[in-house]
Design a protein around this motif. Structure first.
Motif, PDB file in Angstrom:
ATOM      1  N   ALA A  43       0.544  -1.224  -0.163  1.00  0.00           N
ATOM      2  CA  ALA A  43       0.110  -0.120   0.010  1.00  0.00           C
ATOM      3  C   ALA A  43       0.907   1.509  -0.219  1.00  0.00           C
ATOM      4  O   ALA A  43       0.848   2.386  -0.467  1.00  0.00           O
ATOM      5  CB  ALA A  43      -0.968  -0.370   1.111  1.00  0.00           C
ATOM      6  N   THR A  44       2.156   1.292   0.836  1.00  0.00           N
ATOM      7  CA  THR A  44       3.034   2.532   0.823  1.00  0.00           C
ATOM      8  C   THR A  44       3.981   2.297  -0.065  1.00  0.00           C
ATOM      9  O   THR A  44       4.986   3.717   0.254  1.00  0.00           O
ATOM     10  CB  THR A  44       2.871   2.693   2.220  1.00  0.00           C
ATOM     11  N   GLY A  45       4.666   1.685  -0.699  1.00  0.00           N
ATOM     12  CA  GLY A  45       5.974   0.771  -0.902  1.00  0.00           C
ATOM     13  C   GLY A  45       7.376   0.743  -0.102  1.00  0.00           C
ATOM     14  O   GLY A  45       8.122   1.185   0.078  1.00  0.00           O
ATOM     15  N   LYS A  46       6.551   1.370   0.889  1.00  0.00           N
ATOM     16  CA  LYS A  46       7.803   1.706   2.651  1.00  0.00           C
ATOM     17  C   LYS A  46       8.528   0.773   3.168  1.00  0.00           C
ATOM     18  O   LYS A  46       7.791  -0.905   3.010  1.00  0.00           O
ATOM     19  CB  LYS A  46       7.299   1.457   3.780  1.00  0.00           C
ATOM     20  N   PRO A  47       9.845   0.309   3.240  1.00  0.00           N
ATOM     21  CA  PRO A  47       9.989  -0.799   3.250  1.00  0.00           C
ATOM     22  C   PRO A  47      10.023  -1.748   5.147  1.00  0.00           C
ATOM     23  O   PRO A  47       9.432  -0.052   5.766  1.00  0.00           O
ATOM     24  CB  PRO A  47      11.528  -0.605   3.869  1.00  0.00           C
ATOM     25  N   MET A  48       9.611  -2.588   5.181  1.00  0.00           N
ATOM     26  CA  MET A  48       9.118  -3.135   6.863  1.00  0.00           C
ATOM     27  C   MET A  48      10.613  -3.233   7.499  1.00  0.00           C
ATOM     28  O   MET A  48      10.346  -3.401   8.304  1.00  0.00           O
ATOM     29  CB  MET A  48       8.459  -4.081   6.726  1.00  0.00           C
ATOM     30  N   ASN A  49      11.449  -4.001   6.915  1.00  0.00           N
ATOM     31  CA  ASN A  49      12.576  -4.084   8.269  1.00  0.00           C
ATOM     32  C   ASN A  49      14.195  -3.918   7.315  1.00  0.00           C
ATOM     33  O   ASN A  49      13.827  -3.662   5.558  1.00  0.00           O
ATOM     34  CB  ASN A  49      12.465  -5.690   7.828  1.00  0.00           C
ATOM     35  N   LEU A  50      14.520  -3.955   7.730  1.00  0.00           N
ATOM     36  CA  LEU A  50      16.260  -3.759   7.269  1.00  0.00           C
ATOM     37  C   LEU A  50      16.869  -5.403   6.336  1.00  0.00           C
ATOM     38  O   LEU A  50      16.239  -6.294   6.292  1.00  0.00           O
ATOM     39  CB  LEU A  50      17.362  -3.383   7.578  1.00  0.00           C
ATOM     40  N   PRO A  51      17.345  -5.085   5.229  1.00  0.00           N
ATOM     41  CA  PRO A  51      18.594  -4.179   4.640  1.00  0.00           C
ATOM     42  C   PRO A  51      17.822  -2.549   4.272  1.00  0.00           C
ATOM     43  O   PRO A  51      18.485  -1.991   3.502  1.00  0.00           O
ATOM     44  CB  PRO A  51      19.524  -4.362   4.450  1.00  0.00           C
ATOM     45  N   ALA A  52      17.044  -2.858   3.640  1.00  0.00           N
ATOM     46  CA  ALA A  52      16.799  -1.752   2.922  1.00  0.00           C
ATOM     47  C   ALA A  52      15.674  -0.040   3.674  1.00  0.00           C
ATOM     48  O   ALA A  52      15.346  -0.773   4.438  1.00  0.00           O
ATOM     49  CB  ALA A  52      14.988  -1.739   1.459  1.00  0.00           C
ATOM     50  N   TYR A  53      16.177   0.869   3.417  1.00  0.00           N
ATOM     51  CA  TYR A  53      15.628   1.883   3.916  1.00  0.00           C
ATOM     52  C   TYR A  53      14.412   2.796   3.770  1.00  0.00           C
ATOM     53  O   TYR A  53      14.113   4.135   3.717  1.00  0.00           O
ATOM     54  CB  TYR A  53      16.834   2.453   4.841  1.00  0.00           C
ATOM     55  N   GLU A  54      14.509   2.661   1.581  1.00  0.00           N
ATOM     56  CA  GLU A  54      14.288   3.726   0.973  1.00  0.00           C
ATOM     57  C   GLU A  54      12.980   3.212   0.314  1.00  0.00           C
ATOM     58  O   GLU A  54      12.866   1.357  -0.019  1.00  0.00           O
ATOM     59  CB  GLU A  54      15.183   4.001   0.028  1.00  0.00           C
ATOM     60  N   PRO A  55      11.772   3.893   0.331  1.00  0.00           N
ATOM     61  CA  PRO A  55      10.825   3.094  -0.666  1.00  0.00           C
ATOM     62  C   PRO A  55      11.269   2.640  -1.520  1.00  0.00           C
ATOM     63  O   PRO A  55      11.944   3.595  -2.502  1.00  0.00           O
ATOM     64  CB  PRO A  55       9.712   4.327  -0.152  1.00  0.00           C
ATOM     65  N   VAL A  56       9.821   1.535  -2.431  1.00  0.00           N
ATOM     66  CA  VAL A  56       9.575   1.708  -3.695  1.00  0.00           C
ATOM     67  C   VAL A  56       8.259   3.045  -3.914  1.00  0.00           C
ATOM     68  O   VAL A  56       7.785   2.483  -3.510  1.00  0.00           O
ATOM     69  CB  VAL A  56       9.399   0.354  -4.440  1.00  0.00           C
ATOM     70  N   PRO A  57       8.415   3.585  -4.979  1.00  0.00           N
ATOM     71  CA  PRO A  57       7.120   3.980  -5.738  1.00  0.00           C
ATOM     72  C   PRO A  57       5.942   3.370  -5.628  1.00  0.00           C
ATOM     73  O   PRO A  57       5.741   1.869  -6.523  1.00  0.00           O
ATOM     74  CB  PRO A  57       7.341   4.836  -7.015  1.00  0.00           C
ATOM     75  N   VAL A  58       4.748   3.628  -5.592  1.00  0.00           N
ATOM     76  CA  VAL A  58       3.203   2.711  -5.717  1.00  0.00           C
ATOM     77  C   VAL A  58       2.727   3.715  -6.272  1.00  0.00           C
ATOM     78  O   VAL A  58       2.575   4.834  -6.860  1.00  0.00           O
ATOM     79  CB  VAL A  58       2.557   2.815  -4.475  1.00  0.00           C
ATOM     80  N   PHE A  59       1.624   3.127  -7.180  1.00  0.00           N
ATOM     81  CA  PHE A  59       1.201   3.670  -8.840  1.00  0.00           C
ATOM     82  C   PHE A  59      -0.271   3.396  -8.056  1.00  0.00           C
ATOM     83  O   PHE A  59      -0.798   2.265  -8.059  1.00  0.00           O
ATOM     84  CB  PHE A  59       1.503   3.356 -10.173  1.00  0.00           C
ATOM     85  N   GLU A  60      -0.987   4.096  -9.225  1.00  0.00           N
ATOM     86  CA  GLU A  60      -2.544   3.600  -8.958  1.00  0.00           C
ATOM     87  C   GLU A  60      -2.837   2.704  -9.313  1.00  0.00           C
ATOM     88  O   GLU A  60      -2.113   2.639 -10.984  1.00  0.00           O
ATOM     89  CB  GLU A  60      -3.353   5.304  -9.210  1.00  0.00           C
TER      90      GLU A  60
END
Length: 109
Positions: free
Chosen positions: A73-90
């Motif tokens: 829903a948000t593209g936000k990472p929920m755990n490491l190692p990623a800390y930058e979100p991915v884009p979400v599209f309609e």
């Protein structure tokens, strides 16, 4: 909205994802465990791995390489190692077609 056809509704199984390219942007079309369809950027922000090759659990997708999970829903990472979100599209469902607007992301990196 400048949505375009990404795939058919039945092209994506429940708890899986497919990769499409729209206007030169790699997008993962994901059907979560409840059957809802999402569109997110296909590239993991940690290791530049295709997220559509990962694992879908509930309302998240996990990168197969290093285990980072991203909220659909948000593209936000929920755990490491990623800390930058991915884009979400309609996403719009039109009959049997999945339409995605990549020109106006709901969220951005």
């Amino acid at each position: 909205m400048t949505a375009q056809r990404a795939c058919g509704v039945n092209d994506v199984a429940v708890s899986s994802a497919v990769k499409v390219e729209l206007d030169g942007i790699a997008v993962a079309i994901v059907k979560d465990s409840a059957g809802a369809i999402h569109a997110i950027g296909d590239t993991c922000t940690h290791g530049e791995i295709s997220l559509s090759e990962g694992f879908v659990e509930g309302d998240a997708i996990e990168c197969w390489a290093h285990g980072s999970q991203f909220a659909l829903a948000t593209g936000k990472p929920m755990n490491l190692p990623a800390y930058e979100p991915v884009p979400v599209f309609e996403v719009t469902i039109d009959g049997d077609d999945v339409l995605v607007d990549v020109q106006n992301p709901l969220t951005q990196q």
